[in-house]
Design an enzyme around this catalytic site. Structure first.
Site, PDB file in Angstrom:
ATOM      1  N   HIS A 124       0.800  -1.205   0.000  1.00  0.00           N
ATOM      2  CA  HIS A 124       0.000   0.000   0.000  1.00  0.00           C
ATOM      3  C   HIS A 124       0.840   1.265   0.000  1.00  0.00           C
ATOM      4  O   HIS A 124       0.551   2.190  -0.741  1.00  0.00           O
ATOM      5  CB  HIS A 124      -1.056   0.055   1.095  1.00  0.00           C
ATOM      6  CG  HIS A 124      -2.086   1.069   0.703  1.00  0.00           C
ATOM      7  ND1 HIS A 124      -2.979   0.855  -0.310  1.00  0.00           N
ATOM      8  CD2 HIS A 124      -2.279   2.334   1.073  1.00  0.00           C
ATOM      9  CE1 HIS A 124      -3.691   1.936  -0.516  1.00  0.00           C
ATOM     10  NE2 HIS A 124      -3.300   2.866   0.298  1.00  0.00           N
TER      11      HIS A 124
ATOM     12  N   TYR B 180       1.754   5.593  -2.141  1.00  0.00           N
ATOM     13  CA  TYR B 180       2.059   6.956  -1.714  1.00  0.00           C
ATOM     14  C   TYR B 180       3.418   7.402  -2.225  1.00  0.00           C
ATOM     15  O   TYR B 180       3.660   8.594  -2.421  1.00  0.00           O
ATOM     16  CB  TYR B 180       1.932   7.071  -0.188  1.00  0.00           C
ATOM     17  CG  TYR B 180       0.491   6.856   0.190  1.00  0.00           C
ATOM     18  CD1 TYR B 180      -0.430   7.871  -0.001  1.00  0.00           C
ATOM     19  CD2 TYR B 180       0.035   5.621   0.616  1.00  0.00           C
ATOM     20  CE1 TYR B 180      -1.765   7.667   0.251  1.00  0.00           C
ATOM     21  CE2 TYR B 180      -1.304   5.406   0.876  1.00  0.00           C
ATOM     22  CZ  TYR B 180      -2.194   6.437   0.691  1.00  0.00           C
ATOM     23  OH  TYR B 180      -3.518   6.230   0.920  1.00  0.00           O
TER      24      TYR B 180
ATOM     25  N   HIS C 135      -9.807   0.818 -10.052  1.00  0.00           N
ATOM     26  CA  HIS C 135      -9.461   1.805  -9.022  1.00  0.00           C
ATOM     27  C   HIS C 135      -8.012   2.257  -9.125  1.00  0.00           C
ATOM     28  O   HIS C 135      -7.719   3.448  -9.168  1.00  0.00           O
ATOM     29  CB  HIS C 135      -9.732   1.229  -7.633  1.00  0.00           C
ATOM     30  CG  HIS C 135      -9.106   2.014  -6.525  1.00  0.00           C
ATOM     31  ND1 HIS C 135      -9.582   3.250  -6.140  1.00  0.00           N
ATOM     32  CD2 HIS C 135      -8.024   1.775  -5.752  1.00  0.00           C
ATOM     33  CE1 HIS C 135      -8.811   3.721  -5.171  1.00  0.00           C
ATOM     34  NE2 HIS C 135      -7.862   2.853  -4.921  1.00  0.00           N
ATOM     35  N   PHE C 136      -7.082   1.306  -9.165  1.00  0.00           N
ATOM     36  CA  PHE C 136      -5.690   1.791  -9.104  1.00  0.00           C
ATOM     37  C   PHE C 136      -5.217   2.339 -10.442  1.00  0.00           C
ATOM     38  O   PHE C 136      -4.294   3.141 -10.484  1.00  0.00           O
ATOM     39  CB  PHE C 136      -4.722   0.775  -8.475  1.00  0.00           C
ATOM     40  CG  PHE C 136      -4.455  -0.486  -9.219  1.00  0.00           C
ATOM     41  CD1 PHE C 136      -3.698  -0.494 -10.368  1.00  0.00           C
ATOM     42  CD2 PHE C 136      -4.915  -1.697  -8.726  1.00  0.00           C
ATOM     43  CE1 PHE C 136      -3.434  -1.669 -11.037  1.00  0.00           C
ATOM     44  CE2 PHE C 136      -4.652  -2.886  -9.386  1.00  0.00           C
ATOM     45  CZ  PHE C 136      -3.910  -2.872 -10.550  1.00  0.00           C
ATOM     46  N   HIS C 137      -5.871   1.955 -11.551  1.00  0.00           N
ATOM     47  CA  HIS C 137      -5.524   2.616 -12.800  1.00  0.00           C
ATOM     48  C   HIS C 137      -6.007   4.073 -12.775  1.00  0.00           C
ATOM     49  O   HIS C 137      -5.320   4.960 -13.276  1.00  0.00           O
ATOM     50  CB  HIS C 137      -6.120   1.872 -13.998  1.00  0.00           C
ATOM     51  CG  HIS C 137      -5.267   0.703 -14.439  1.00  0.00           C
ATOM     52  ND1 HIS C 137      -5.312  -0.513 -13.828  1.00  0.00           N
ATOM     53  CD2 HIS C 137      -4.317   0.587 -15.409  1.00  0.00           C
ATOM     54  CE1 HIS C 137      -4.451  -1.330 -14.409  1.00  0.00           C
ATOM     55  NE2 HIS C 137      -3.828  -0.692 -15.364  1.00  0.00           N
TER      56      HIS C 137
ATOM     57  N   ARG D 195     -10.399 -10.746 -11.452  1.00  0.00           N
ATOM     58  CA  ARG D 195      -9.204 -10.151 -12.061  1.00  0.00           C
ATOM     59  C   ARG D 195      -8.343 -11.206 -12.729  1.00  0.00           C
ATOM     60  O   ARG D 195      -8.457 -12.380 -12.473  1.00  0.00           O
ATOM     61  CB  ARG D 195      -8.343  -9.512 -10.969  1.00  0.00           C
ATOM     62  CG  ARG D 195      -8.908  -8.299 -10.373  1.00  0.00           C
ATOM     63  CD  ARG D 195      -8.092  -7.897  -9.172  1.00  0.00           C
ATOM     64  NE  ARG D 195      -6.800  -7.332  -9.552  1.00  0.00           N
ATOM     65  CZ  ARG D 195      -5.938  -6.832  -8.680  1.00  0.00           C
ATOM     66  NH1 ARG D 195      -6.214  -6.834  -7.404  1.00  0.00           N
ATOM     67  NH2 ARG D 195      -4.796  -6.330  -9.077  1.00  0.00           N
ATOM     68  N   ARG D 196      -7.419 -10.709 -13.537  1.00  0.00           N
ATOM     69  CA  ARG D 196      -6.245 -11.458 -13.976  1.00  0.00           C
ATOM     70  C   ARG D 196      -6.578 -12.728 -14.735  1.00  0.00           C
ATOM     71  O   ARG D 196      -6.017 -13.774 -14.477  1.00  0.00           O
ATOM     72  CB  ARG D 196      -5.372 -11.824 -12.768  1.00  0.00           C
ATOM     73  CG  ARG D 196      -4.999 -10.623 -11.921  1.00  0.00           C
ATOM     74  CD  ARG D 196      -4.204 -11.044 -10.731  1.00  0.00           C
ATOM     75  NE  ARG D 196      -3.828  -9.927  -9.910  1.00  0.00           N
ATOM     76  CZ  ARG D 196      -4.242  -9.744  -8.656  1.00  0.00           C
ATOM     77  NH1 ARG D 196      -5.050 -10.614  -8.092  1.00  0.00           N
ATOM     78  NH2 ARG D 196      -3.839  -8.710  -7.982  1.00  0.00           N
TER      79      ARG D 196
END
Lengths: 189, 541
Positions: B215, B219, B366-368, B429-430
């Site tokens: 995680h 950041y 989300h993370f894209h 996913r994946r």
């Protein structure tokens, strides 16, 4: 933001700080509210992900114990609730078709024979990792009869794309007819 | 004054070149698994591609951007030539060697384990060694950033550390410490098995160690973007930074709260107990605070710029903003994506809501949106701002820059919104292939086609970005004004020691990591039943 234009620059700085602090406190309050909601729903609805940290030896699953093949699938407990036992391995779940009654408490117990797998049941909130060495346990209840897909949702190797099982939710009386003297049930695709 | 332009350009160019390759892989994956393409006979090609795309975009690309930008900040903000120039080059070459060592076995199909490793699957050791080299190369940068700040502080006792350098060093230490988790996993869990010294691996422990990195790495990706928010955008649009000290507090809070929250990636895992899952969920909520502070400070700074340009009214000032300025445009688009992505993130971190979307396409969406969208668009913006200072040539083609930024934004929305939706439908996913004829999967097929179109727009945008930068190298020579960072409305004359150095925050970061990770890690080490046999992929080495 600031309408008034103070003569002394130090007043301006103090004003800027006050506005900024008010925002900071509001945001901390907002986050605290979210946390309170998480804690409340967790306790009130007892919605908890699988967290028992219960271990099992993945090398001997098929030889003895709870996860031998004859014990997999749905089992009727003495109190009428259902326990579903599933093993994930590259690249399938055993059993491939799971049948459960609607409006009945169901406990899932799932483990892996080799690598990390995962499972979710479409159209529900059932979602768990399936790790070798550990048993994932979670309780649920299906309100309505219907068919669901149950894919493996964690990359488990080249054949991952083929790792899908099916979940059939049937009326309790139909389920009772399926269950034989062994008090076990599974289904055909 | 920038003294080591070649060093900085080398980092940026390697980063952007790899980005250009990896984005093609990403779009290829989108296409392969959409209904537009049939079953891929060799599914492993897909997983090789995912491994390479993730490794480059997750580890190599943002690390190189942070390093190049970090060296730039160190020289521009501190006004001194980089101390340890040779070490910096050594770190750079280590990253090149590591990347090659990692990518070659991946391309050969020996390491289709994805960039998240997934033990007890074990691939060829060279991949892991390559990743370790990339991390060690970046640790050279971490050390150099600390040393450069130390050298400057000794020469300027009591002077306020420039905000850009304060944030830059915070980002460096954040990365130095967060990479420890994955390093421990690689060195003590995976590599002993991959090299044949051990015959079992503790998969649960490996996952917990990886979550330590997984995680906070986000950041670390985000730091260059936030540094650009605070120290480049207000200057570029002709405004002032609203508050210098709140900026420092935000960066310090990232340092403290980014780390002890990684177990929210393991909510659905059986090897971690409920107690620590709840604790990490609560801490994850707290890490939203520095972002919410940033939104306020930056919006207020932008408002200052608008009012200086004659903007009036409660909201009318928005019209007075210099929308033709790429920094303004990039900031606005980034904030929109940050807003949507952040809202999705609050859902992910919630202990209960997570079970609806865990490991579905929602998470990839989300993370894209957050990384590829909100953060990478600021990487573009900072490259546009820095380039004339690095090459001494004019950055022309402002129209192209506008097209590029808008296309990136629209492409990212078209890519990720349907992606989130597919996740809500329960699409896992994946996978290299989905049977869209299965009951209930038609809707997922439609949304994947939409995402494929969004991905194609991103590829075009990336090509435009590289074109603008390449053209700059042959543009007319200019003598840009000396590079400056934003000035605060009330510039600090002296700062309390807590906001003029990172000692306190580093102490808190380490202490909180130990409180929140110590017990789960020790508990898993003491669980011998957790050790399971490895499963080798791509043939045993």
């Amino acid at each position: 933001m600031a309408r008034a234009v103070p003569a002394d620059p130090h007043d301006g700085e103090a004003l800027a700080k006050r506005i900024e602090n008010r925002w900071a406190l509001t945001m901390v309050g907002l986050v605290a509210l979210l946390v309170a909601m998480v804690i409340f729903t967790g306790l009130h609805w007892a919605t908890m992900p699988p967290s028992r940290v219960e271990t099992i030896n993945p090398s001997t699953l098929h030889v003895a114990g709870e996860f031998v093949e004859s014990n997999l699938g749905s089992a009727v407990e003495a109190d009428g609730s259902i326990t579903v036992r599933i093993v994930g391995q590259q690249y399938s779940f055993t059993p491939q078709c799971i049948v459960v009654p609607s409006r009945t408490p169901v406990t899932f117990r799932v483990t892996s024979a080799d690598v990390i797998h995962g499972m979710l049941i479409t159209g529900t909130n059932i979602n768990s990792m399936v790790s070798p060495g550990y048993i994932s346990t979670f309780k649920t209840r299906f309100e309505r009869p219907g068919d669901h897909l149950m894919p493996c949702h964690e990359f488990c190797g080249t054949g991952h794309e083929g790792m899908w099982a099916n979940v059939k939710v049937v009326e309790p009386d139909a389920f009772a007819r399926l269950v034989g003297p062994t008090r076990r049930a599974s289904c055909d695709l | 004054m920038i003294y080591n332009k070649r060093l900085i350009l080398a980092h940026f160019w390697l980063a952007f070149a790899l980005f250009g390759v990896a984005i093609l892989l990403g779009e290829w994956q989108m296409f392969i698994r959409s209904p537009l393409h049939g079953w891929l006979r060799n599914a492993d090609l897909y997983y090789r591609s995912v491994t390479a795309h993730g490794t480059v975009m997750g580890y190599v690309f943002p690390t190189l951007v942070a390093m190049g930008f970090g060296y730039f900040i160190s020289e521009a903000a501190l006004g001194q030539p980089l101390v340890g120039r040779r070490w910096a080059w050594a770190g750079y070459y280590m990253i090149i060697v590591g990347s090659v060592a990692a990518v070659v076995p991946v391309a050969m199909g020996l390491d289709s384990v994805l960039y998240t490793f997934y033990p007890p699957m074990i691939g060829n050791a060279f991949y892991y060694i390559g990743v370790v080299l990339v991390v060690v190369g970046s640790w050279v940068w971490v050390a150099l950033m600390g040393i450069n700040l130390y050298v400057w502080k000794r020469a300027h006792p009591g002077a306020p550390v420039p905000l850009a350098m304060f944030a830059n060093v915070a980002g460096a230490y954040l990365w130095g410490w967060t990479a420890v988790g994955a390093a421990l996993e690689l060195l003590f869990q995976i590599l002993p098995v991959a090299l044949g010294f051990a015959t079992t691996i503790n998969a649960g422990l490996s996952r917990v160690l990886f979550s330590w990195t997984l995680h906070a790495i986000v950041y670390f990706w985000l730091m260059p973007a936030y540094i650009a928010f605070y120290t480049i955008v207000p200057r570029a649009i002709g405004g002032r930074l609203y508050s210098d000290s709140m900026a420092r507090i935000s960066f310090a809070l990232f340092l403290v709260f980014a780390m002890p929250i990684g177990i929210h990636h393991l909510f659905a895992d059986p090897e971690v107990g409920a107690g620590f899952k709840v604790v990490h969920s609560i801490f994850t909520a707290m890490v939203a605070v520095p972002t919410l502070l940033t939104v306020f400070t930056i919006c207020a700074s932008v408002e200052i710029a608008a009012r200086l340009r004659g903007g009036k009214g409660l909201f009318g000032w928005v019209k007075a903003l210099p929308w033709a300025n790429p920094q303004m445009l990039a900031l606005a688009l980034s904030f929109v994506m940050l807003g949507f992505g952040g809202a999705g993130g609050l859902i992910n971190m919630s202990y209960q809501l997570d079970s609806t979307i865990h490991n579905t396409q929602w998470v990839t969406g989300h993370f894209h949106l957050i990384f590829g969208g909100a953060i990478v668009i600021m990487y573009f913006a900072l490259a546009y701002d820095l380039w004339p200072h690095l090459t001494g040539r004019a950055l022309l083609n402002l129209r192209l820059v506008h097209w590029q930024l808008w296309l990136w934004f629209i492409g990212m929305i078209v890519l990720t919104f349907p992606w989130h939706y597919a996740g809500l439908l329960g699409m896992p996913r994946r996978m290299a292939f989905y049977d869209y004829t299965a009951p209930g999967m038609f809707a997922e097929g439609v949304s994947v086609v939409m995402s494929t179109i969004g991905g194609a727009m991103l590829v075009v945008s990336a090509a435009l970005f590289l074109t603008v930068l390449i053209r700059n190298h042959s543009a007319a020579r200019v003598d840009p004004e000396p590079f400056t960072f934003s000035r605060a409305v009330h510039e600090p004359v002296s700062l309390p020691w807590a906001l003029n150095g990172l000692g306190l925050w580093l102490g808190l970061m380490i202490a909180l990591t130990i409180t929140n990770y110590g017990y789960p890690i020790v508990q898993l080490i003491m669980t011998p039943e957790g050790r399971v046999p490895p499963v080798f992929v791509g043939g045993k080495p």
